[in-house]
Design a protein around this motif. Structure first.
Motif, PDB file in Angstrom:
ATOM      1  N   PRO A 180      44.829 -75.285  -6.358  1.00  0.00           N
ATOM      2  CA  PRO A 180      44.188 -76.302  -7.197  1.00  0.00           C
ATOM      3  C   PRO A 180      42.811 -76.734  -6.716  1.00  0.00           C
ATOM      4  O   PRO A 180      41.907 -76.963  -7.531  1.00  0.00           O
ATOM      5  CB  PRO A 180      45.183 -77.462  -7.138  1.00  0.00           C
ATOM      6  CG  PRO A 180      46.512 -76.819  -6.928  1.00  0.00           C
ATOM      7  CD  PRO A 180      46.228 -75.662  -6.021  1.00  0.00           C
TER       8      PRO A 180
ATOM      9  N   LYS B 223      42.229 -84.242 -10.657  1.00  0.00           N
ATOM     10  CA  LYS B 223      43.503 -83.594 -10.952  1.00  0.00           C
ATOM     11  C   LYS B 223      44.610 -84.635 -10.909  1.00  0.00           C
ATOM     12  O   LYS B 223      44.689 -85.410  -9.962  1.00  0.00           O
ATOM     13  CB  LYS B 223      43.792 -82.480  -9.930  1.00  0.00           C
ATOM     14  CG  LYS B 223      45.187 -81.858 -10.043  1.00  0.00           C
ATOM     15  CD  LYS B 223      45.366 -80.712  -9.058  1.00  0.00           C
ATOM     16  CE  LYS B 223      45.337 -81.159  -7.608  1.00  0.00           C
ATOM     17  NZ  LYS B 223      46.588 -81.884  -7.232  1.00  0.00           N
ATOM     18  N   GLN B 224      45.449 -84.633 -11.930  1.00  0.00           N
ATOM     19  CA  GLN B 224      46.629 -85.495 -11.937  1.00  0.00           C
ATOM     20  C   GLN B 224      47.860 -84.603 -11.885  1.00  0.00           C
ATOM     21  O   GLN B 224      48.027 -83.712 -12.725  1.00  0.00           O
ATOM     22  CB  GLN B 224      46.652 -86.358 -13.205  1.00  0.00           C
ATOM     23  CG  GLN B 224      47.820 -87.338 -13.250  1.00  0.00           C
ATOM     24  CD  GLN B 224      47.641 -88.390 -14.331  1.00  0.00           C
ATOM     25  OE1 GLN B 224      46.540 -88.907 -14.555  1.00  0.00           O
ATOM     26  NE2 GLN B 224      48.726 -88.725 -15.019  1.00  0.00           N
ATOM     27  N   THR B 225      48.707 -84.833 -10.895  1.00  0.00           N
ATOM     28  CA  THR B 225      49.868 -83.971 -10.682  1.00  0.00           C
ATOM     29  C   THR B 225      51.154 -84.727 -10.996  1.00  0.00           C
ATOM     30  O   THR B 225      51.329 -85.874 -10.578  1.00  0.00           O
ATOM     31  CB  THR B 225      49.909 -83.463  -9.235  1.00  0.00           C
ATOM     32  OG1 THR B 225      48.714 -82.712  -8.976  1.00  0.00           O
ATOM     33  CG2 THR B 225      51.116 -82.565  -9.000  1.00  0.00           C
TER      34      THR B 225
ATOM     35  N   HIS C  38      49.925 -79.701 -13.145  1.00  0.00           N
ATOM     36  CA  HIS C  38      48.589 -80.188 -12.859  1.00  0.00           C
ATOM     37  C   HIS C  38      47.779 -80.361 -14.140  1.00  0.00           C
ATOM     38  O   HIS C  38      47.760 -79.459 -14.993  1.00  0.00           O
ATOM     39  CB  HIS C  38      47.839 -79.223 -11.931  1.00  0.00           C
ATOM     40  CG  HIS C  38      48.551 -78.916 -10.661  1.00  0.00           C
ATOM     41  ND1 HIS C  38      49.014 -79.915  -9.812  1.00  0.00           N
ATOM     42  CD2 HIS C  38      48.893 -77.744 -10.073  1.00  0.00           C
ATOM     43  CE1 HIS C  38      49.592 -79.360  -8.750  1.00  0.00           C
ATOM     44  NE2 HIS C  38      49.541 -78.047  -8.907  1.00  0.00           N
TER      45      HIS C  38
ATOM     46  N   TYR D 205      43.950 -80.861 -14.999  1.00  0.00           N
ATOM     47  CA  TYR D 205      42.572 -80.872 -14.496  1.00  0.00           C
ATOM     48  C   TYR D 205      41.680 -81.489 -15.578  1.00  0.00           C
ATOM     49  O   TYR D 205      41.691 -81.041 -16.730  1.00  0.00           O
ATOM     50  CB  TYR D 205      42.103 -79.448 -14.190  1.00  0.00           C
ATOM     51  CG  TYR D 205      42.928 -78.741 -13.147  1.00  0.00           C
ATOM     52  CD1 TYR D 205      42.641 -78.888 -11.796  1.00  0.00           C
ATOM     53  CD2 TYR D 205      44.000 -77.939 -13.517  1.00  0.00           C
ATOM     54  CE1 TYR D 205      43.401 -78.230 -10.832  1.00  0.00           C
ATOM     55  CE2 TYR D 205      44.758 -77.280 -12.563  1.00  0.00           C
ATOM     56  CZ  TYR D 205      44.454 -77.431 -11.232  1.00  0.00           C
ATOM     57  OH  TYR D 205      45.224 -76.788 -10.277  1.00  0.00           O
TER      58      TYR D 205
END
Length: 245
Positions: free
Chosen positions: A214, A231-233, A239, A241
């Protein structure tokens, strides 16, 4: 300005094609052959979580009513469907390199569709409020060329949203993913739909297993010219982006 070094999302996978030149033909062919089964396959591997997650991430990335969206690698329209619920079907363009996928998309969504490649978008400069891509970044040839095109078609202040699945940091979670996505899903896909579907999901897993990390994807977005890149996971492997022009 010198051309950037090509950055494929993963190395050549010889179990499916012999070299980078054969990648495009293989990807187009496997998605064409499985288009009629794709929504059923998706329901198997997403466990019903996909719909709400896609809409949530579109809102998180900044999609608002009235905005124009280009959904790249739209497939059967799973992301475009959620975008249309936020803005309007008349504001969505679905783009894909697979004629079979676009046919399935048009059967359920009244949106404009375009047959094209992510690296060569037949879209005017600075005309889109958002560009989305759902779980297909691993299938492009070159991230740098792709992200440069994405930046070009967005309006100033527009946003990119790329949804992907990646390797888990936890060995336990990665082991579960390998069992579920690498073994169980391909088997169930083959049993409930077709042998081609089994091949598709085996390929799907191999691209996840060998995809670049990532942090490198984030760096490539920044190098292309995007700002506010983040990025939010979710659940350690999903993920989102996000970047802004």
């Amino acid at each position: 300005m010198p051309e950037k070094t090509p950055c494929p999302p993963h190395p050549v996978l010889p179990a499916y094609y012999r070299d980078g030149g054969e990648r495009v033909a293989f990807v187009r062919s496997i998605f064409d052959r499985t288009a009629q089964y794709y929504d059923r396959i998706n329901s198997i591997f997403s466990l019903g979580s996909g719909k709400w997650y896609r809409r949530l991430m579109l809102r998180t990335a900044g999609l608002r009513p009235g905005q124009k969206v280009l959904d790249v690698a739209t497939g059967t329209g799973l992301v475009a469907q959620e975008a249309a619920a936020i803005t309007s079907p008349t504001h969505i363009i679905g783009l894909d390199m697979s004629p079979g996928m676009l046919l399935e998309c048009r059967r359920k969504l009244p949106i404009q569709v375009v047959l094209a490649d992510a690296q060569n978008l037949p879209i005017a400069d600075c005309c889109m409020d958002m560009l989305s891509m759902g779980y297909a970044l691993r299938h492009v040839r070159d991230l740098n060329a792709t992200f440069t095109e994405y930046l070009r078609v967005l309006k100033p202040g527009g946003h990119v949203l790329i949804l992907e699945i990646g390797r888990a940091r936890s060995p336990l979670v990665q082991g579960f993913l390998h069992l579920y996505l690498g073994r169980i899903v391909p088997f169930l896909s083959g049993v409930t739909t077709s042998q081609e579907s089994r091949t598709l999901m085996a390929y799907y897993w191999d691209t996840i297993e060998h995809c670049i990390p990532p942090d490198q994807i984030l760096d490539n977005l920044k190098r292309a010219g995007f700002s506010s890149v983040r990025k939010q996971t979710s659940f350690g492997v999903f993920h989102a982006y996000i970047g802004e022009k």
